[in-house]
Enzyme design. Structure first.
Site, mmCIF file in Angstrom:
data_model
loop_
_atom_site.group_PDB
_atom_site.id
_atom_site.type_symbol
_atom_site.label_atom_id
_atom_site.label_comp_id
_atom_site.label_asym_id
_atom_site.label_seq_id
_atom_site.Cartn_x
_atom_site.Cartn_y
_atom_site.Cartn_z
ATOM 1 N N HIS A 194 23.140 33.670 135.717
ATOM 2 C CA HIS A 194 23.533 34.647 135.919
ATOM 3 C C HIS A 194 24.892 35.821 137.360
ATOM 4 O O HIS A 194 24.822 34.437 137.052
ATOM 5 C CB HIS A 194 22.776 35.952 136.943
ATOM 6 C CG HIS A 194 21.916 35.571 137.925
ATOM 7 N ND1 HIS A 194 21.359 34.333 138.421
ATOM 8 C CD2 HIS A 194 22.374 35.762 139.237
ATOM 9 C CE1 HIS A 194 21.169 33.496 138.852
ATOM 10 N NE2 HIS A 194 21.829 34.751 139.799
ATOM 11 N N ASP A 196 25.162 37.898 139.620
ATOM 12 C CA ASP A 196 24.670 38.607 140.725
ATOM 13 C C ASP A 196 25.168 40.441 140.467
ATOM 14 O O ASP A 196 25.377 40.412 140.234
ATOM 15 C CB ASP A 196 25.226 38.219 141.739
ATOM 16 C CG ASP A 196 24.374 37.115 142.234
ATOM 17 O OD1 ASP A 196 23.583 36.462 141.800
ATOM 18 O OD2 ASP A 196 25.478 36.722 143.732
ATOM 19 N N HIS A 343 26.121 32.388 137.902
ATOM 20 C CA HIS A 343 25.698 30.917 138.027
ATOM 21 C C HIS A 343 23.840 30.727 137.809
ATOM 22 O O HIS A 343 23.685 31.071 137.331
ATOM 23 C CB HIS A 343 25.541 30.960 139.582
ATOM 24 C CG HIS A 343 25.376 31.786 140.102
ATOM 25 N ND1 HIS A 343 25.675 32.854 140.732
ATOM 26 C CD2 HIS A 343 24.129 32.080 141.138
ATOM 27 C CE1 HIS A 343 25.374 33.655 141.282
ATOM 28 N NE2 HIS A 343 24.194 33.285 141.473
ATOM 29 N N ARG A 358 22.152 35.086 151.470
ATOM 30 C CA ARG A 358 23.552 35.518 150.377
ATOM 31 C C ARG A 358 24.261 36.595 151.205
ATOM 32 O O ARG A 358 23.598 37.472 151.819
ATOM 33 C CB ARG A 358 23.914 35.651 149.298
ATOM 34 C CG ARG A 358 24.614 36.080 148.533
ATOM 35 C CD ARG A 358 23.531 36.013 147.179
ATOM 36 N NE ARG A 358 23.628 37.394 146.581
ATOM 37 C CZ ARG A 358 22.789 37.960 145.426
ATOM 38 N NH1 ARG A 358 22.412 37.047 145.147
ATOM 39 N NH2 ARG A 358 22.496 38.996 145.206
#
Length: 410
Positions: A194, A196, A343, A358
């Site tokens: 995916h 983000d 990723h 994150r």
């Protein structure tokens, strides 16, 4: 997919006729070995709080409601960078490009000491190389957020956890421990790839992740270059994809949270984005679909949409020429550009703990080739061809939409 409890004592998920004490033990085993789809199942961490030094950063799900996101002005900091990146590179002991297509590691830089000029050059380097890695970084989450804010307004996730420490609602917590065992029957590895939150109207740009706890081995992350995927395609396929748009959806992610009994802080949205977008700084074209959130291509028959997306998803996940793989150590940091890479994590470390934080800046609204060229008056480029030109290599190009004969003709 919500967490699914199974019994270790029967194949149908129920407990047979056992004594009360055995029932308690069996229920405890179920709780300790819950199995999950690691993409759509929200993480929770309620174990080992007393002796865990990062307990304040473990997952929390606040019951609050946020307004829908609207368009905001974002100017990519890479526009202000020196293309030679002298300030950034001169501070590094070593610059290591990890593959031709994607990934660079900078050795010897303390992210806490970056100047604004170096941050701008980092934004440009990430835009060109897809993902940039640093090790042995002592920066706090607040310092990580400060760097992220330099790149754009920060995104607050509607469903995934934030740290227990108050005031960190802009932090996305990545957490898995022995209580979360991935269930291979609940997902395929391709589905975990995916970029983000691409369902947002302005999906993320230069995103950072710092691992604070991880296994000695396992728990790696892989990134796949959308630039390289575009460059690998035939001219005819490139032209075809440049004219398409696709639907990106948050619905499944929100459904997974609600099924787990958790509050969704912002109602799920769906957005339409170009299948090929252009990076605003590099001007390079990138394929912009991902298995996690892209649901269908618009304006074509469903079998055609399914076939094209399936082909692209398999290229993202399976073409190793597009990949870089990184093994995390505590205090490793990665910066990647969500506009041009997808990723996935490996879930090979259970029952060990993996914990990361994150920070996610918003980027601009994705721009198609046509819109980019109309707005800027520039021609969007194929990254690989531009690199070959810099190396003095001229590659004969067939006409767009045509394929050259290979082998023999009758």
């Amino acid at each position: 997919m919500a967490p699914v409890a199974i019994s270790e004592e029967s194949g149908n998920g129920t407990i047979g006729s056992v004594s009360e004490s055995k029932k308690v033990q069996a229920n405890q085993r179920i709780e300790d070995t819950r199995i999950i789809n690691p993409f759509y199942s929200p993480s929770a961490g309620n174990e080992n709080d007393d002796d865990y030094s990062y307990a304040k950063y473990k997952p929390r799900f606040p019951v609050v409601n946020w307004e829908p996101l609207t368009e905001i002005e974002v100017t990519d900091r890479g526009h202000f960078a020196d293309s030679s990146k002298t300030a950034l590179f001169s501070a590094a002991q070593k610059v290591k490009h990890l593959t031709p297509a994607i990934g660079t590691e900078l050795v010897g830089i303390d992210l806490r000491q970056l100047t604004n000029q170096q941050k701008d050059e980092l934004a440009l380097l990430v835009a060109e190389r897809g993902v940039v890695f640093f090790r042995d970084q002592e920066l706090s989450i607040h310092e990580q957020l400060d760097i992220a804010r330099h790149f754009g307004p920060l995104h607050k996730h509607a469903t995934t956890p934030v740290p227990r420490e108050p005031g960190l609602e802009e932090v996305h917590v990545v957490y898995n421990d022995a209580s979360r065992r991935p269930d291979a029957s609940a997902f395929s590895k391709i589905e975990l790839w995916h970029s983000d939150v691409t369902y947002e109207i302005q999906p993320p740009s230069t995103t950072s992740l710092k691992v604070i706890t991880g296994p000695e081995y396992g728990g790696d992350t892989l990134w796949s270059s959308g630039y390289a995927l575009y460059s690998s395609l035939s001219p005819g396929m490139q032209v075809y994809l440049e004219g398409l748009t696709a639907l990106h959806s948050a619905v499944a992610q929100a459904r997974g949270s609600r099924a787990a009994g958790l509050h969704v802080r912002r109602e799920p949205v769906e957005s339409i984005h170009p299948v090929v977008r252009v990076h605003p700084v590099t001007g390079w074209k990138s394929v912009y679909v991902n298995p996690g959130f892209t649901r269908r291509i618009l304006g074509v028959p469903k079998p055609e949409s399914d076939t094209i997306l399936n082909f692209l998803f398999h290229q993202i996940a399976e073409n190793v020429d597009f990949h870089v793989r990184f093994h995390w150590e505590p205090n490793s940091v990665a910066f990647w550009d969500n506009r041009i890479v997808t990723h996935t994590a490996t879930f090979d470390f259970w029952p060990q703990t993996r914990h990361a934080l994150r920070a996610t800046p918003h980027g601009e609204k994705p721009e198609s080739v046509e819109d980019y060229e109309s707005r800027t008056g520039k021609v969007a480029k194929d990254r690989q061809i531009e690199i070959w030109k810099e190396q003095g290599i001229e590659i004969p190009q067939s006409k767009k939409g045509l394929s050259r004969a290979r082998g023999y003709n009758d």
